[in-house]
Every structure is written in structure tokens, then in C-alpha cells.
Design a protein around this motif. Sequence first.
Motif, PDB file in Angstrom:
ATOM      1  N   GLU A 107      43.195  49.806  32.714  1.00 14.60           N
ATOM      2  CA  GLU A 107      41.838  49.942  32.505  1.00 14.60           C
ATOM      3  C   GLU A 107      41.122  50.373  34.026  1.00 14.60           C
ATOM      4  O   GLU A 107      41.263  49.495  34.698  1.00 14.60           O
ATOM      5  N   ILE A 108      40.337  51.217  33.984  1.00 19.04           N
ATOM      6  CA  ILE A 108      39.421  51.541  35.208  1.00 19.04           C
ATOM      7  C   ILE A 108      38.489  52.032  34.610  1.00 19.04           C
ATOM      8  O   ILE A 108      38.011  53.216  34.363  1.00 19.04           O
ATOM      9  N   ILE A 109      37.109  51.269  34.511  1.00 15.46           N
ATOM     10  CA  ILE A 109      35.783  51.508  34.203  1.00 15.46           C
ATOM     11  C   ILE A 109      34.870  51.388  35.106  1.00 15.46           C
ATOM     12  O   ILE A 109      34.921  50.445  35.804  1.00 15.46           O
ATOM     13  N   LEU A 117      39.230  42.246  37.435  1.00 14.17           N
ATOM     14  CA  LEU A 117      38.697  42.319  38.509  1.00 14.17           C
ATOM     15  C   LEU A 117      37.186  42.848  38.686  1.00 14.17           C
ATOM     16  O   LEU A 117      37.215  43.802  37.815  1.00 14.17           O
ATOM     17  N   LEU A 118      36.291  42.519  39.369  1.00 14.23           N
ATOM     18  CA  LEU A 118      35.003  42.754  39.324  1.00 14.23           C
ATOM     19  C   LEU A 118      34.851  43.449  40.934  1.00 14.23           C
ATOM     20  O   LEU A 118      34.885  42.868  41.771  1.00 14.23           O
ATOM     21  N   ASN A 148      35.630  40.592  43.009  1.00 10.29           N
ATOM     22  CA  ASN A 148      35.859  39.184  42.193  1.00 10.29           C
ATOM     23  C   ASN A 148      37.014  38.802  41.425  1.00 10.29           C
ATOM     24  O   ASN A 148      37.319  40.037  40.534  1.00 10.29           O
ATOM     25  N   ILE A 149      37.801  37.895  41.321  1.00 13.15           N
ATOM     26  CA  ILE A 149      38.805  37.776  40.620  1.00 13.15           C
ATOM     27  C   ILE A 149      38.701  36.571  39.426  1.00 13.15           C
ATOM     28  O   ILE A 149      38.233  35.393  39.933  1.00 13.15           O
ATOM     29  N   VAL A 150      38.757  36.956  38.337  1.00 14.61           N
ATOM     30  CA  VAL A 150      38.308  36.162  37.234  1.00 14.61           C
ATOM     31  C   VAL A 150      39.749  35.854  36.123  1.00 14.61           C
ATOM     32  O   VAL A 150      40.138  36.922  35.478  1.00 14.61           O
ATOM     33  N   VAL A 163      33.238  48.315  39.142  1.00 15.64           N
ATOM     34  CA  VAL A 163      34.378  48.964  38.759  1.00 15.64           C
ATOM     35  C   VAL A 163      35.123  47.912  38.350  1.00 15.64           C
ATOM     36  O   VAL A 163      35.453  46.775  38.898  1.00 15.64           O
ATOM     37  N   LEU A 164      35.512  47.796  36.992  1.00 16.83           N
ATOM     38  CA  LEU A 164      36.390  46.859  35.989  1.00 16.83           C
ATOM     39  C   LEU A 164      37.673  47.407  35.875  1.00 16.83           C
ATOM     40  O   LEU A 164      38.008  48.283  35.610  1.00 16.83           O
TER      41      LEU A 164
END
Length: 103
Positions: A81-83, A55-56, A32-34, A5-6
Motif C-alpha cells: 500500500e502506497i497512497i 506509516l504517515l 509517524n509510526i502508528v 503518504v500512507l
Amino acid sequence: MYQLVLTTCPNEQVAKGIAQHLVSEKLAACVNIVPNITSIYSWQDEVHCDTEVQLLIKTSNDKFEKIKQHINTLHPYEVVEIIALNIQQGDEHYLNWISNSLK
């Protein structure tokens, strides 16, 4: 069965808050925080360019609706954004770890 989920956040403080919440509620095995991604997007008929944090979120398909609800509650954006992307393949040890982390 598994999803990535992104979502994007305005800063690391919001990103860490959402990530910690999702993991502690066992909605995500890992986030994961990018930092410092550049997003160019259209909003209210204008083109914007902002620095955001990606966020990953690693999870299972059955957690998506709860993840979506929690992100929308915790997030400051009007439209978030929630994909979700289905994970087609992965190392069985890692995928088993995701399952065990969500119990």
C-alpha cells in the motif's frame, strides 16, 4: 505541493527501518509510526485480518516517485500500500519546516 503518504508494514521493525531511511535520505520530513492497527482486506480471494503498523509520511509532491521506489525496495510485501493524499491546507510554519527538512 505537500503530501501525506500512507503505507502499512507487517511490524515495527520494518516500519522503523523504512521511516529512518526516508528521513535520512531527505525524502520525508517526518514519519509517524502508528502501531497495532487492524487491517481487514481481500488477498488472493480470501478475507484476511491482520495487525499492522501504519506509516504517515510527510513530504512534498516531487518526492513521491522516489519514496515509492524506496518503499517497494525495502518492504517485504508482494503488493505494498502506497497512497498519497495532497495536503490542501496547513500551518505555514509547519509546511515551511517540511520544505526546509527536505533540502
